[in-house]
Design a protein around this motif. Sequence first.
Motif, PDB file in Angstrom:
ATOM      1  N   ILE A 111       0.862  -1.174   0.000  1.00 24.65           N
ATOM      2  CA  ILE A 111       0.000   0.000   0.000  1.00 24.65           C
ATOM      3  C   ILE A 111       0.903   1.230   0.000  1.00 24.65           C
ATOM      4  N   HIS A 112       0.408   2.364   0.447  1.00 25.64           N
ATOM      5  CA  HIS A 112       1.204   3.592   0.484  1.00 25.64           C
ATOM      6  C   HIS A 112       1.740   3.925  -0.901  1.00 25.64           C
ATOM      7  N   ASN A 113       0.809   4.112  -1.817  1.00 28.09           N
ATOM      8  CA  ASN A 113       1.183   4.320  -3.217  1.00 28.09           C
ATOM      9  C   ASN A 113       1.165   5.772  -3.657  1.00 28.09           C
ATOM     10  N   GLY A 114       0.782   6.694  -2.759  1.00 29.45           N
ATOM     11  CA  GLY A 114       0.741   8.095  -3.149  1.00 29.45           C
ATOM     12  C   GLY A 114      -0.425   8.356  -4.088  1.00 29.45           C
ATOM     13  N   GLY A 115      -0.192   9.176  -5.107  1.00 27.52           N
ATOM     14  CA  GLY A 115      -1.214   9.449  -6.104  1.00 27.52           C
ATOM     15  C   GLY A 115      -1.572  10.906  -6.264  1.00 27.52           C
ATOM     16  N   CYS A 116      -1.022  11.796  -5.434  1.00 27.77           N
ATOM     17  CA  CYS A 116      -1.324  13.218  -5.547  1.00 27.77           C
ATOM     18  C   CYS A 116      -0.561  13.820  -6.727  1.00 27.77           C
ATOM     19  N   MET A 117      -1.232  14.696  -7.492  1.00 31.12           N
ATOM     20  CA  MET A 117      -0.599  15.366  -8.628  1.00 31.12           C
ATOM     21  C   MET A 117      -0.987  16.836  -8.636  1.00 31.12           C
ATOM     22  N   HIS A 118      -0.018  17.694  -8.913  1.00 30.70           N
ATOM     23  CA  HIS A 118      -0.271  19.128  -9.039  1.00 30.70           C
ATOM     24  C   HIS A 118       0.633  19.707 -10.117  1.00 30.70           C
ATOM     25  N   PHE A 119       0.124  20.700 -10.826  1.00 30.52           N
ATOM     26  CA  PHE A 119       0.979  21.495 -11.700  1.00 30.52           C
ATOM     27  C   PHE A 119       1.600  22.612 -10.874  1.00 30.52           C
ATOM     28  N   GLY A 120       2.908  22.803 -11.014  1.00 33.58           N
ATOM     29  CA  GLY A 120       3.580  23.924 -10.374  1.00 33.58           C
ATOM     30  C   GLY A 120       3.406  25.189 -11.195  1.00 33.58           C
ATOM     31  N   ASN A 121       3.818  26.308 -10.632  1.00 35.48           N
ATOM     32  CA  ASN A 121       3.713  27.565 -11.383  1.00 35.48           C
ATOM     33  C   ASN A 121       4.642  27.587 -12.581  1.00 35.48           C
ATOM     34  N   ASP A 122       5.586  26.608 -12.638  1.00 37.93           N
ATOM     35  CA  ASP A 122       6.486  26.483 -13.782  1.00 37.93           C
ATOM     36  C   ASP A 122       5.843  25.741 -14.944  1.00 37.93           C
ATOM     37  N   GLY A 123       4.604  25.253 -14.761  1.00 35.98           N
ATOM     38  CA  GLY A 123       3.906  24.546 -15.820  1.00 35.98           C
ATOM     39  C   GLY A 123       4.186  23.060 -15.876  1.00 35.98           C
ATOM     40  N   ARG A 142       8.857  15.195 -11.394  1.00 36.63           N
ATOM     41  CA  ARG A 142       8.593  16.468 -12.083  1.00 36.63           C
ATOM     42  C   ARG A 142       8.703  16.221 -13.582  1.00 36.63           C
ATOM     43  N   LEU A 143       7.577  16.396 -14.292  1.00 35.88           N
ATOM     44  CA  LEU A 143       7.510  16.024 -15.696  1.00 35.88           C
ATOM     45  C   LEU A 143       6.949  17.160 -16.538  1.00 35.88           C
ATOM     46  N   ASP A 144       7.391  17.210 -17.788  1.00 41.37           N
ATOM     47  CA  ASP A 144       6.815  18.101 -18.797  1.00 41.37           C
ATOM     48  C   ASP A 144       5.848  17.261 -19.622  1.00 41.37           C
ATOM     49  N   PRO A 188      14.631  20.195 -18.436  1.00 39.86           N
ATOM     50  CA  PRO A 188      16.107  20.228 -18.475  1.00 39.86           C
ATOM     51  C   PRO A 188      16.751  20.663 -17.172  1.00 39.86           C
ATOM     52  N   ASP A 189      15.967  21.297 -16.262  1.00 40.45           N
ATOM     53  CA  ASP A 189      16.550  21.725 -14.996  1.00 40.45           C
ATOM     54  C   ASP A 189      16.133  20.829 -13.827  1.00 40.45           C
ATOM     55  N   ASN A 190      15.636  19.626 -14.122  1.00 39.24           N
ATOM     56  CA  ASN A 190      15.388  18.693 -13.027  1.00 39.24           C
ATOM     57  C   ASN A 190      16.683  18.461 -12.241  1.00 39.24           C
ATOM     58  N   ASN A 207       3.667  18.442 -21.851  1.00 43.80           N
ATOM     59  CA  ASN A 207       3.210  19.209 -23.013  1.00 43.80           C
ATOM     60  C   ASN A 207       3.689  18.535 -24.299  1.00 43.80           C
ATOM     61  N   THR A 208       3.229  17.296 -24.496  1.00 45.04           N
ATOM     62  CA  THR A 208       3.606  16.546 -25.692  1.00 45.04           C
ATOM     63  C   THR A 208       2.500  15.557 -26.028  1.00 45.04           C
ATOM     64  N   ASN A 209       2.321  15.281 -27.306  1.00 46.41           N
ATOM     65  CA  ASN A 209       1.314  14.325 -27.755  1.00 46.41           C
ATOM     66  C   ASN A 209       1.930  13.029 -28.253  1.00 46.41           C
ATOM     67  N   GLU A 210       3.213  12.827 -27.990  1.00 44.93           N
ATOM     68  CA  GLU A 210       3.903  11.638 -28.474  1.00 44.93           C
ATOM     69  C   GLU A 210       4.316  10.762 -27.301  1.00 44.93           C
ATOM     70  N   SER A 211       4.258   9.452 -27.527  1.00 43.62           N
ATOM     71  CA  SER A 211       4.665   8.488 -26.514  1.00 43.62           C
ATOM     72  C   SER A 211       6.120   8.743 -26.119  1.00 43.62           C
ATOM     73  N   PRO A 212       6.440   8.693 -24.836  1.00 40.33           N
ATOM     74  CA  PRO A 212       5.650   8.256 -23.664  1.00 40.33           C
ATOM     75  C   PRO A 212       4.805   9.376 -23.049  1.00 40.33           C
ATOM     76  N   TYR A 213       4.522  10.422 -23.813  1.00 37.42           N
ATOM     77  CA  TYR A 213       3.626  11.513 -23.432  1.00 37.42           C
ATOM     78  C   TYR A 213       4.167  12.380 -22.300  1.00 37.42           C
ATOM     79  N   TYR A 214       5.464  12.364 -22.123  1.00 35.67           N
ATOM     80  CA  TYR A 214       6.107  13.340 -21.242  1.00 35.67           C
ATOM     81  C   TYR A 214       7.577  13.415 -21.622  1.00 35.67           C
ATOM     82  N   SER A 215       8.200  14.507 -21.215  1.00 36.32           N
ATOM     83  CA  SER A 215       9.650  14.657 -21.351  1.00 36.32           C
ATOM     84  C   SER A 215      10.212  15.148 -20.029  1.00 36.32           C
TER      85      SER A 215
END
Length: 337
Positions: free
Chosen positions: A8-20, A51-53, A66-68, A55-63
Amino acid sequence: RKPYSGGIHNGGCMHFGNDGFLYIGIGDGSPKGDPYNIAQDGNSLFGKILRLDVNTNESPYYSIPPDNPFINDPYVKDEIWATGLRNPWRFSFDRLTHDIWIGDVGQKYFEEIDFATPLQSATGLNFGWRCYEGNALYKPSGCLDSSSYMPPAFVYDHLVAISPKKDGAVIGGYVYRGNKYPQLQGWYICGDYMLGVIFTLKHDEENLLTSMQSNVPMFTSFGEDEHGEMYGVDYEGVLYEVTVPNIPPPTQANTSKFAISVVYPTVVNNNHITIQLKALFDYVTITDMNGHQVFSQKLPAVKMNTIQLSIPELATGMYVLQLAGKVTEQHKIMIQK
């Protein structure tokens, strides 16, 4: 892939930061104690905030932004923004300052609220689980120096409630930025589902101020609307608006009714405990977690600032130290050999 079957203890919360970018909280996935130390394993996404971007429509649907913070670390996956979390299933950003507040559910004795400013967050923080539960050592084997971990902003144990229960489950909330209740402006509001309490927290120039309200609904989540007004929902699905009445006056963190005096060390390995007293007490006792008293000492009937206790040899484990007089305080201590 989940690291534990039936965990258990799987998390699941998601939010967009002010950085988008999208931030995702994922728990360690374990039923108890994170035995594989997944939260400290940089090759696993569990026990982390990502922390993911998206804003993409191509698999795997995130990038990967660069400043992670770990993008150039071969031992940590690029998606990871923070490590060392047990179950950050309720976190949020302050819509004004963009600080992050994380409610990280504890293992057995302590619940914690983690905090970081945007500047701190950019460095790639490790919040310490499973080396630490709250501020107490949990499984220190293989851990780094304590300076490598970001300590929690606020810790409470399961004795804070008027009718203590065996377990607790912190429910992270939000910083109030609404207009209806100016008294709440800038206060972080969170709760505990198991204990039925609400906490309000706020940084002043030097301290974290806190207050606690008991006998409230068993909130499972908090939310805010577009105007910054806050709401809570309980296990039965009843929605409540967060309002001002009956909020106790604030105190410094970990003070007031649940920790006035200072007991140290909280992890005891040499049979000696120091207590900085903030009131006059008659007795100090220590009981194990089954309620058996293992130590008792009468205190002098004069006001003392500091006392030193020499306690008997006790088995490794968690104990409750109680100071009794006109008021009563309870503190958890860990005996380690």
